[in-house]
Design an enzyme around this catalytic site. Structure first.
Site, PDB file in Angstrom:
ATOM      1  N   SER A  61       0.459  -1.312  -0.393  1.00 38.78           N
ATOM      2  CA  SER A  61      -0.105   0.096   0.250  1.00 38.78           C
ATOM      3  C   SER A  61       0.834   1.091   0.057  1.00 38.78           C
ATOM      4  O   SER A  61       0.450   2.220  -0.161  1.00 38.78           O
ATOM      5  CB  SER A  61      -0.808  -0.047   1.125  1.00 38.78           C
ATOM      6  OG  SER A  61      -1.889  -0.268   0.740  1.00 38.78           O
ATOM      7  N   LYS A  64       0.625   3.540  -2.773  1.00 38.42           N
ATOM      8  CA  LYS A  64      -0.819   4.412  -3.125  1.00 38.42           C
ATOM      9  C   LYS A  64      -0.447   5.495  -3.314  1.00 38.42           C
ATOM     10  O   LYS A  64      -0.515   6.810  -4.123  1.00 38.42           O
ATOM     11  CB  LYS A  64      -1.605   4.081  -2.295  1.00 38.42           C
ATOM     12  CG  LYS A  64      -2.330   2.745  -2.133  1.00 38.42           C
ATOM     13  CD  LYS A  64      -3.491   2.106  -1.569  1.00 38.42           C
ATOM     14  CE  LYS A  64      -3.569   0.340  -1.720  1.00 38.42           C
ATOM     15  NZ  LYS A  64      -4.160  -0.023  -0.684  1.00 38.42           N
ATOM     16  N   TYR A 186      -2.761  -2.568 -10.616  1.00 42.19           N
ATOM     17  CA  TYR A 186      -2.547  -2.221  -9.325  1.00 42.19           C
ATOM     18  C   TYR A 186      -2.007  -3.400  -8.417  1.00 42.19           C
ATOM     19  O   TYR A 186      -1.012  -2.845  -7.831  1.00 42.19           O
ATOM     20  CB  TYR A 186      -3.897  -2.352  -8.668  1.00 42.19           C
ATOM     21  CG  TYR A 186      -4.584  -2.351  -6.864  1.00 42.19           C
ATOM     22  CD1 TYR A 186      -3.973  -0.945  -6.179  1.00 42.19           C
ATOM     23  CD2 TYR A 186      -4.570  -3.643  -6.358  1.00 42.19           C
ATOM     24  CE1 TYR A 186      -3.874  -0.923  -4.442  1.00 42.19           C
ATOM     25  CE2 TYR A 186      -4.894  -3.825  -5.330  1.00 42.19           C
ATOM     26  CZ  TYR A 186      -3.940  -2.628  -4.510  1.00 42.19           C
ATOM     27  OH  TYR A 186      -4.308  -2.498  -3.553  1.00 42.19           O
ATOM     28  N   TYR A 238      -4.517   3.582   7.541  1.00 41.73           N
ATOM     29  CA  TYR A 238      -5.380   2.808   7.531  1.00 41.73           C
ATOM     30  C   TYR A 238      -6.324   3.500   8.464  1.00 41.73           C
ATOM     31  O   TYR A 238      -6.039   4.756   9.169  1.00 41.73           O
ATOM     32  CB  TYR A 238      -5.211   1.581   8.053  1.00 41.73           C
ATOM     33  CG  TYR A 238      -3.616   0.785   7.194  1.00 41.73           C
ATOM     34  CD1 TYR A 238      -4.892   0.350   5.432  1.00 41.73           C
ATOM     35  CD2 TYR A 238      -3.002   0.013   7.623  1.00 41.73           C
ATOM     36  CE1 TYR A 238      -3.627  -0.226   4.734  1.00 41.73           C
ATOM     37  CE2 TYR A 238      -2.056  -0.644   6.219  1.00 41.73           C
ATOM     38  CZ  TYR A 238      -2.518  -0.574   5.334  1.00 41.73           C
ATOM     39  OH  TYR A 238      -1.528  -2.139   4.353  1.00 41.73           O
ATOM     40  N   VAL A 256       0.697  -3.724   3.680  1.00 38.21           N
ATOM     41  CA  VAL A 256       1.109  -5.500   4.424  1.00 38.21           C
ATOM     42  C   VAL A 256       1.937  -6.231   4.392  1.00 38.21           C
ATOM     43  O   VAL A 256       1.993  -6.854   5.572  1.00 38.21           O
ATOM     44  CB  VAL A 256      -0.664  -6.143   4.053  1.00 38.21           C
ATOM     45  CG1 VAL A 256      -1.682  -5.511   4.725  1.00 38.21           C
ATOM     46  CG2 VAL A 256       0.107  -6.243   2.395  1.00 38.21           C
TER      47      VAL A 256
HETATM   48  N1  GLU Z   1      -2.286  -5.673  -2.672  1.00 42.50           N
HETATM   49  C1  GLU Z   1      -2.435  -5.053  -1.210  1.00 42.50           C
HETATM   50  C2  GLU Z   1      -4.027  -5.200  -0.893  1.00 42.50           C
HETATM   51  O1  GLU Z   1      -4.624  -4.963  -2.178  1.00 42.50           O
HETATM   52  C3  GLU Z   1      -2.625  -3.840  -0.628  1.00 42.50           C
HETATM   53  C4  GLU Z   1      -2.680  -2.997   0.785  1.00 42.50           C
HETATM   54  C5  GLU Z   1      -1.951  -3.053   1.943  1.00 42.50           C
HETATM   55  O2  GLU Z   1      -0.925  -3.393   1.745  1.00 42.50           O
HETATM   56  O3  GLU Z   1      -2.586  -2.060   2.412  1.00 42.50           O
HETATM   57  O4  GLU Z   1      -4.051  -6.754  -0.493  1.00 42.50           O
END
Ligand code: GLU
Length: 605
Positions: A61, A64, A186, A238, A256
């Site tokens: 993430s 992002k 993604y 988060y 994550v």
């Molecule tokens: N690729 C992970 C997902 O979409 C990223 C989640 C994350 O790092 O928060 O589940």
């Protein structure tokens, strides 16, 4: 010292063994819970690291915020705003958090928002989007990055929930074509392999308004960096984002796989890698390290030291520092009573809004008789583009108030490369000495109806005029007139000193070159002589070689006395020769005392 702080943090939190390694993407479950690295990259590009900072892991993430930045860069903020909002969702990263009316994801930091943006980038460049993202991330990290194929495969095969989000976005027309290419992008962006050090460099790039402090390149504009950081501040951690801002107080993003990236804007980037996650999905050690760092060394954005008196280094007057332009007695008589009408404001540091407010207050406090103002920018370390307008406004106000404004040593500041044309009446000078000289000329022009500077009257009143008339006549008979072109060398260092010069008209400057404190060669003016003044006397008297260069500034004429003629004079009319030597001694004494005064003053200002 900084390294010690990191070492201590590392050993302190290495034993913190709470949290679980993420397992919903099968490949991630293979991570080693003991892995623990901390890295910091400063705005000047220095990197400090401890622990497992070279162990690769997937960015997840943390991609992002950067893909959000790339989306704005490729598609404009307006286009992107049609596809995703910027409100914290207060829900988990993989929540199906869409606006009930528009179907827009709440923000780019949850999966829905990130997938919506990836779909836009994929549609923008259907064949090249993967490489585009990878190249962009490599620019941010200052190293060629790669996708971890195993993690990519693993997530692509199991990412049913993300696929569901993609199709929901398609349903509400946020994604306008088949969602698969966007989803694939993604999954790939999440699987880009980085290490802790890479993340610290990426964070530092955000800290430096999008300029990578390692490469000096600018993958993101300052404007986009600000947007990215704002989003990280409100939504980066988060559903812990609010608590994080309260406890740590800096924009951050976690992933994550166990990475945490945090940014102290303008200062540094921090990265922590430790796979075990807490209930919010944030690295347990990552949160602990950043919280401790923030408290321990004061990094919260909400804990800034007050900026009150740090912009104005000094304010002084034209009698506290004079130019190296030698003035005739007549000029001095004109200038001396008015020197205090020149004020010099020496400014330092970053000229942001708060600093400009301090400058405005210093300007208000100038004595009412001030006519000429020099803003000396030598110690301004930065003039952010956002300050251009306000500074322009300040300069305009000063000019409107009837002040003559000179700006010195500002050449490296972008705004002043154009300001000359923008602001009529503003003079830019690259050396403070020249700014003071110009200011002195302006003061004299304002005080006298006649031509105040460098006239024939000065050359008539030269120091020869004080000699007994017989000696003077004898000397004048020996003088030969010589003209010089603009910039022409009159004396070169190392030449034999066989001639004495008396300025008839024009200005003549002497310069030396020496090593500045920085080690760079520096050329500076020692003095400028005008009509009626003599130069070249030191080597003429001592018989030594010339110790400095002298050039004709804009061209001019001198009377020249040859050593051989002087030696003949000593034989024939020793009294006249002695009178000349006496006059030269007086002149030298005067120059020496003026130089000493200048030197002592310059220690003060
Ligand atoms: N690729 C992970 C997902 O979409 C990223 C989640 C994350 O790092 O928060 O589940």
């Amino acid at each position: 010292m900084i390294q010690d702080v990191l070492n201590e943090l590392h050993s302190r939190f290495a034993s913190l063994d709470e949290g679980e390694v993420a397992s919903y993407i099968p490949e991630l479950a293979k991570a080693c819970p003991q892995d623990f690295g901390i890295a910091i990259t400063t705005a000047s590009g220095r990197i400090y690291e401890v622990g497992d900072t070279r162990k690769p892991f997937t960015i997840q993430s943390i991609s992002k915020p950067f893909v959000f930045g790339l989306g704005i860069k490729l598609l404009t903020p307006e286009r992107l705003a049609l596809k995703v909002d910027v409100e914290p969702s207060g829900e988990a990263f993989n929540a199906i958090s869409l606006d009930p009316d528009t179907g827009k994801p709440r923000n780019p930091m949850i999966n829905a928002g990130a997938i919506a943006i990836s779909a836009q980038i994929s549609a923008h460049d259907p064949l090249g989007a993967d490489q585009l993202v990878l190249d962009f991330f490599s620019e941010l990290a200052a190293r060629a990055l790669e996708v971890d194929q195993a993690v990519y495969q693993s997530e692509s095969e199991t990412g049913h929930r993300n696929r569901a989000i993609g199709y929901l976005l398609r349903n509400s027309n946020i994604i306008e074509a088949a969602p698969e290419p966007g989803l694939d992008l993604y999954f790939r962006q999440c699987a880009i392999s980085v290490d802790c050090r890479d993340l610290a460099v990426m964070a530092a790039t955000l800290a430096c308004q999008g300029r990578n402090p390692i490469t000096g390149r600018q993958p993101l504009s300052p404007d986009i960096s600000v947007r990215v950081l704002a989003l990280m501040g409100s939504c980066g951690m988060y559903d812990f984002a609010g608590q994080w801002l309260h406890d740590v107080g800096i924009p951050a993003k976690s992933g994550v796989a166990g990475g945490v990236l945090a940014v102290v804007p303008g200062r540094l980037g921090i990265a922590v890698y430790s796979p075990p996650l807490d209930g919010f999905g944030n690295s347990v050690r990552g949160v602990a390290v950043c919280t401790q760092l923030s408290h321990g060394v004061g990094m919260s954005l909400f804990n800034q030291s007050p900026q009150a008196g740090n912009t104005i280094r000094r304010v002084y007057s034209g009698s506290q520092r004079t130019s190296r332009r030698w003035r005739s007695e007549r000029e001095l008589a004109l200038l001396q009573p008015h020197r205090d009408r020149l004020r010099i404001i020496q400014i330092q540091g970053v000229l942001d809004f708060a600093a400009l407010e301090q400058l405005a207050a210093a300007v208000v406090a100038l004595p009412p008789q001030t006519r000429v103002l020099i803003l000396d920018m030598a110690h301004v370390t930065e003039l952010p583009p956002s300050s251009d307008e306000l500074l322009n406004r300040q300069l305009r106000l000063l000019l409107e108030r009837g002040l003559q404004v000179l700006v010195s040593r500002a050449g490296r500041l972008a705004m002043f490369q154009a300001a000359g044309q923008q602001l009529e009446g503003l003079q830019l000078l690259d050396q403070l000495d020249f700014a003071i000289e110009t200011a002195e000329n302006l003061l004299m022009e304002g005080t006298s109806g006649e031509q105040p500077i460098s006239t024939a009257a000065d050359s008539e009143a030269c120091f020869l005029s004080r000699l007994p008339s017989e000696s003077r006549a004898a000397l004048e008979a020996l003088l030969l007139e010589r003209g010089f072109q603009p910039g022409e060398a009159v004396i070169n260092r190392g030449d034999p000193g066989n001639e004495l010069f008396l300025v008839r008209d024009g200005l003549f400057s002497t310069h030396i070159e020496f090593e500045a404190l920085s080690g760079e060669p520096h050329r500076t003016r020692l003095a400028t002589f005008g009509p009626g003044m003599c130069f070249g006397e030191i080597a003429f008297i001592t018989g030594n070689r010339r110790i400095a260069d002298i050039t004709a500034v804009d061209g001019g004429r001198c009377w020249v006395l040859q050593r051989s003629d002087f030696e003949n004079l000593q034989e024939r009319q020793p009294a006249a020769a002695l009178d000349l030597l006496k006059a030269l001694t007086c002149d030298l004494g005067l120059k020496l005392s003026q130089t000493s005064v200048q030197l002592s003053r310059s220690e003060l200002v």
